[in-house]
Design an enzyme around this catalytic site. Structure first.
Site, PDB file in Angstrom:
ATOM      1  N   TYR A 105       7.285 -10.079   6.573  1.00 22.60           N
ATOM      2  CA  TYR A 105       7.085  -8.648   6.803  1.00 22.60           C
ATOM      3  C   TYR A 105       7.659  -8.265   8.162  1.00 22.60           C
ATOM      4  O   TYR A 105       7.621  -9.050   9.117  1.00 22.60           O
ATOM      5  CB  TYR A 105       5.595  -8.291   6.795  1.00 22.60           C
ATOM      6  CG  TYR A 105       4.979  -8.199   5.423  1.00 22.60           C
ATOM      7  CD1 TYR A 105       4.951  -6.988   4.732  1.00 22.60           C
ATOM      8  CD2 TYR A 105       4.425  -9.320   4.808  1.00 22.60           C
ATOM      9  CE1 TYR A 105       4.382  -6.893   3.475  1.00 22.60           C
ATOM     10  CE2 TYR A 105       3.848  -9.239   3.544  1.00 22.60           C
ATOM     11  CZ  TYR A 105       3.828  -8.019   2.886  1.00 22.60           C
ATOM     12  OH  TYR A 105       3.274  -7.939   1.637  1.00 22.60           O
ATOM     13  N   ASP A 116       0.827  -1.207   0.000  1.00 20.97           N
ATOM     14  CA  ASP A 116       0.000   0.000   0.000  1.00 20.97           C
ATOM     15  C   ASP A 116       0.860   1.254   0.000  1.00 20.97           C
ATOM     16  O   ASP A 116       2.084   1.208   0.187  1.00 20.97           O
ATOM     17  CB  ASP A 116      -0.907   0.025   1.231  1.00 20.97           C
ATOM     18  CG  ASP A 116      -2.008  -1.026   1.153  1.00 20.97           C
ATOM     19  OD1 ASP A 116      -2.359  -1.416   0.032  1.00 20.97           O
ATOM     20  OD2 ASP A 116      -2.496  -1.451   2.212  1.00 20.97           O
TER      21      ASP A 116
END
Length: 373
Positions: free
Chosen positions: A175, A103
């Site tokens: 992540y 994003d």
């Protein structure tokens, strides 16, 4: 998806009549071909059909000024910037496919893309030439990427078979999420690089919450609206919280004095050994000073730096940021371990804590079983 900052991309037209620095790179480098396990893949890679070669690219970027990774017509994106750089390099449009979508505001230490390139002659239009070496591709694309902005870089390039897909061949993704805890204002150098939490975070409690969430579950409570995944069931192979040294660490007086004392005696440790570095010369995690303690004029009080690591084959939309939001609430004492169990079992995103901001999230690694060369 929210767009923190949108930039239109100024397209540049390459002048084919003007000699390029890249042509020197190409002519000075011999063409090398990759071998693959299967005979069919070997033929496709060494002699690509129609001269088209598929390249795997590992890229790093600071996501602050990108409106996400996926291409958009009116916004600056990672794929858009890559495609623009490739078009300048090869002289025609190309399509870049990413392994993982990020994003706006999310960073990447290593995201992976693939691109198919047919190398043609500029002197003889229509003549197909042997593929570029991976190193040439990396240098050329970085050349164009760095001309205007320096927040996106190609860090590795490989030749792969034409059916080796960056997204569907990925085995797992890792992540990282950075949280800086402490009442002091966030450092300028950390702006848009971490989530600043002014409260003290309870690390053991956060680690206990991770044990509730790790494993295979229905993660509907950690799935944002708009998620296109068919199933909310995911397997978190790893979820933990670690305290690490705050970035941009510079040696303190104690660090320097300890190093000088050891290095003054050449017999104290082998000079050619990388594994025997004295402990006193390594940075340590100091206890964060309180606002009432005097650290001296012009010196900044450090924040505690906590990193959440999440590893899985795939994730739901906004899953990591929603997980971090709950872990942060546990760390501040706003949620308990039974609350985490309740949220997980509720199977509704409305039960979860507010989602963590994008600025602290980093795509750390995408793992593959790459064909042997």
């Amino acid at each position: 998806m929210t767009h923190s900052l949108k930039h239109s991309v100024d397209l540049e037209c390459s002048d084919n009549n003007r000699p390029s620095k890249l042509s020197k790179i190409e002519h000075s480098t011999h063409i090398a071909h990759e071998d693959d396990e299967e005979e069919e893949e070997k033929e496709m890679t060494q002699n690509p059909r129609n001269g088209i070669q598929r390249y795997f690219l590992a890229i790093e970027y600071i996501g602050t000024r990108f409106s996400g990774s996926q291409k958009q017509l009116t916004c600056r994106t990672v794929v858009g910037a890559l495609e623009e750089a490739f078009a300048k390099f090869v002289g025609h449009p190309v399509s870049v496919s990413c392994s993982s979508r990020t994003d706006a505001g999310v960073h990447a230490l290593s995201n992976v893309c693939h691109v198919d390139i047919q190398r043609t002659s500029k002197r003889k239009p229509g003549e197909v030439l042997p593929p570029h070496e991976p190193a040439v591709v990396g240098r050329a694309v970085n050349h164009f990427l760095q001309k205007h902005d320096s927040d996106l870089t190609v860090i590795d390039v490989r030749c792969v078979p034409s059916d080796f897909h960056a997204r569907y061949k990925a085995l797992e993704r890792t992540y990282f999420y950075r949280l800086l805890s402490g009442p002091e204002p966030l450092s300028t150098f950390e702006k848009d690089r971490a989530w600043h939490v002014s409260e003290e975070l309870n690390l053991p409690a956060m680690q206990e919450a991770c044990r509730v969430l790790v494993g295979s579950h229905d993660f509907s409570s950690f799935r944002a609206a708009g998620c296109q995944a068919k199933s909310p069931i995911r397997t978190l192979d790893e979820l933990n919280v670690s305290e690490v040294i705050e970035s941009l660490h510079f040696p303190s007086v104690m660090d320097r004095e300890g190093h000088d004392k050891v290095s003054s005696d050449p017999r104290s440790y082998p000079s050619n050994s990388e594994t025997d570095i004295p402990p006193s010369s390594s940075p340590c995690i100091d206890k964060v000073t309180t606002s009432s303690e005097d650290v001296g004029f012009g010196k900044r009080r450090r924040h505690r730096c906590l990193v959440v690591t999440a590893r899985a084959r795939s994730f739901l939309y906004h899953q990591v940021r929603l997980l971090v939001g709950v872990l942060k609430a546990v760390g501040t004492g706003n949620l308990t371990i039974p609350d985490v169990e309740r949220i997980l079992n509720a199977k509704s995103v409305t039960s979860a804590s507010p989602m963590a901001p994008a600025c602290g999230l980093y795509l750390g690694e995408v793992k593959y079983d790459l064909p042997t060369t």
